[in-house]
Design an enzyme around this catalytic site. Sequence first.
Site, short mmCIF file in Angstrom:
data_model
loop_
_atom_site.label_atom_id
_atom_site.label_comp_id
_atom_site.label_asym_id
_atom_site.label_seq_id
_atom_site.Cartn_x
_atom_site.Cartn_y
_atom_site.Cartn_z
CG ASP A 164 -2.21 0.70 1.06
OD1 ASP A 164 -2.34 1.46 0.10
OD2 ASP A 164 -3.11 0.51 1.91
CG ASP A 181 -9.02 2.68 -0.54
OD1 ASP A 181 -8.71 1.49 -0.71
OD2 ASP A 181 -8.32 3.48 0.11
C1 DGJ Z 1 -5.82 1.86 1.88
C2 DGJ Z 1 -6.18 0.62 1.13
O1 DGJ Z 1 -6.58 0.90 -0.15
C3 DGJ Z 1 -7.23 -0.12 1.93
O2 DGJ Z 1 -7.70 -1.22 1.22
C4 DGJ Z 1 -6.62 -0.53 3.23
O3 DGJ Z 1 -5.57 -1.42 2.99
C5 DGJ Z 1 -6.14 0.69 3.98
N1 DGJ Z 1 -5.27 1.50 3.16
C6 DGJ Z 1 -5.41 0.29 5.23
O4 DGJ Z 1 -4.83 1.36 5.85
#
Ligand code: DGJ
Length: 729
Positions: free
Chosen positions: A479, A549
């Site tokens: 991430d 997201d």
């Molecule tokens: C952003 C990601 O896109 C989410 O799926 C998740 O992993 C969060 N970060 C966790 O902080």
Amino acid sequence: MAILFDQKTQVFTLQTRNSAYQMKVVDHGVLLHLYYGKKIDSCDMSYLIQWTDRGFCSNPYEMQMDRTFSLDHLPQEYPCYGIGDFRADCIKLVNPDGSCVVDYRYRSHRIEKGKYALAGLPALYADEDKAETLIVSMADASSGMELELYYGIIEEADVITRAAKIVNPTSKTVYIKKAMSFCLDFLQGQMDWIHFYGKHTMERQPERARLLHGRQASGSLRGTSSHQQNPFVILCDPESNEDHGDCYGASLVYSGSFLAEVELDQFDQARLVMGISPEEFNWQLGPGESFQTPEAVLIYSGEGFTGLSHRFHQAAQEHVIRGKWKDERRPVLLNNWEATYFDFDGDKLLKIAEGAKELGVEMLVLDDGWFGKRDSDYSGLGDWYVNEEKLGGTLKELVEKINALGLRFGLWVEPEMICEDSDLYRAHPDWALRVPGRPGNIGRSQFVLDYSRPEVVDHIRDMIFKILDEVNVEYVKWDFNRSISNYYSYALPAERQGEIGHRFVLGLYRFLEELHTRYPHILLEGCCGGGGRFDLGMLYYSPQIWCSDDTDAVERLKIQYGTSFGYPISAVGSHVSASPNHQTFRRTPFETRATVAMAGTFGYELDVNCLTKRDQAKVKRQIKEYKNEQDLICKGDYYRLSSPFEGHAAAWSFVSKDKRECLFCAVSTKLQSNPGAVYVKLKGLDPKLCYKMGERVYSGAALMYGGVLLPIPGEEYQSWRYHLKAVGK
Ligand code: DGJ
């Protein structure tokens, strides 16, 4: 032979299965671009250039009385700054005398078997007998600076790649202010361009506009390829659509700040240049050093956007994505993020795992919150050691229990970040990108680590590799949750601070390459707050990328639709999440969430134990169905049948290469009383074959030219999935 050079005419013709690209060395070594489009023979296309004296278009000195030769309007391969071409250029250097002029002319070329690779950078690959490379060497006579233009031709895939290398064989230091990956000139420039804009939780929305005179641009200054603009653009005939028209796609194999500039010039010619964003870029190139630009992929389709997308999908699947997971079926996973957020312990995770296993899930992914002091997103990044107190034991023990259930295990990391509240920051405050004496700015309460410093990358890598060595991790979600700003590295002198952005990306790529080499069994899923780094550079290391997201199925229709123009379905991370959705609060039918998630890698982002028995039974059926369809979805041809931005339904399909199987999916996007009939015309079937769909048999011609009549929806956002199978021969 994909690369032809005619000694007499000095014409290079690069040929792929359906396209051709031509350039020519003309007077005094100027390298002109002549043609890119539908396949032609090696006929010298320079007859298309109108040689005429044009007002306010200056001429290179050597042309003397010939006023028809002006770089201000001639189509070029790699236009240089400062020599009378005022359009978007590819290269700008600062010479030792402070001038910025550079004038690269052809010197020689070589043709090699196979596709070139780029040291430290991702690049398309191909079997040696499936690709050819052309390297054109250029030089600037006054300064002695050199340039190599790379062309990679993967004939079968209709791919032409481009990259450039700037070489300094002189005894003096120069600075590179701008070094783009390629230029593509069009003599006939009345075109549309399509770029893919967005924001966090709404990535890659297609936007189409007629080219206007002057420059238009899309790009990113965020240090990532970004949610806001994607490094993939299309230029096309104004009348192009899914099925017809000349389209040119360009995709940068790069994950940092970029610029795509397109310009319609004073004579209605168009130019596209793409590469690293020159905005913060300033690269010191000492004697004997060279600088390599990232690669770009060019693909032409004479059959509209569908043909263009199919070629980009093939290029990504066969020539970008590598390793074990290129061909292997990806596991159906359950990610605990939207199920628990930071609120979990070992027992809770085990219960979720047990429930998931029961329903057919193949892997549990532990997302954010398992390390350091990380019970919220205010602290802990950088402390890559397991929070055993929170888990109630070691991670190894937990994973052994999960594995004992028959589930694989995946782990989330965010290795490029550091929280102020972390042991790492307390030990190394200078590892954060932050200008001394300025407060800087924080994003999601975190700073970005200075990945331009090898020792920083090594330190984080060692911490993470230690865990991967100890624990049976078979998937990593990588991430990145903020944009980069406040560029300053304690390790670089003042005159090199303009190198940080690109050095950061090189540091990231090195880490990813080491991870790929050391753990070839690990499936990597790229992520950047969802799809903020969805580009071919990341796909080279991570065969799939969390698409957004926003897990709301209706919003995902648009996001996945836009993404599909340049990227294959097998790369699109997509999960079924709870209703009401956590981002939009919208309620959608459970089956619709599965329909949308099935246009991707498929998984769940919820606690299956909280579902009703009925929905749990659906999960079981959905996983079974997905696994039956997985090859068709990930390896078949994807068709956009009806846009989620228009009409009453969004629809798409996957068709097997032999055209005997098809998965047709549709989601109702508009409810009306007294509705009219909604038809969707299928594509890619064999008109002569008959297909069984439900209880009936239809001809391929009927389904493609008459269409499918969708049922009247009985609820908002109802969806339908039909598997079509050819009957007979
Ligand atoms: C952003 C990601 O896109 C989410 O799926 C998740 O992993 C969060 N970060 C966790 O902080």
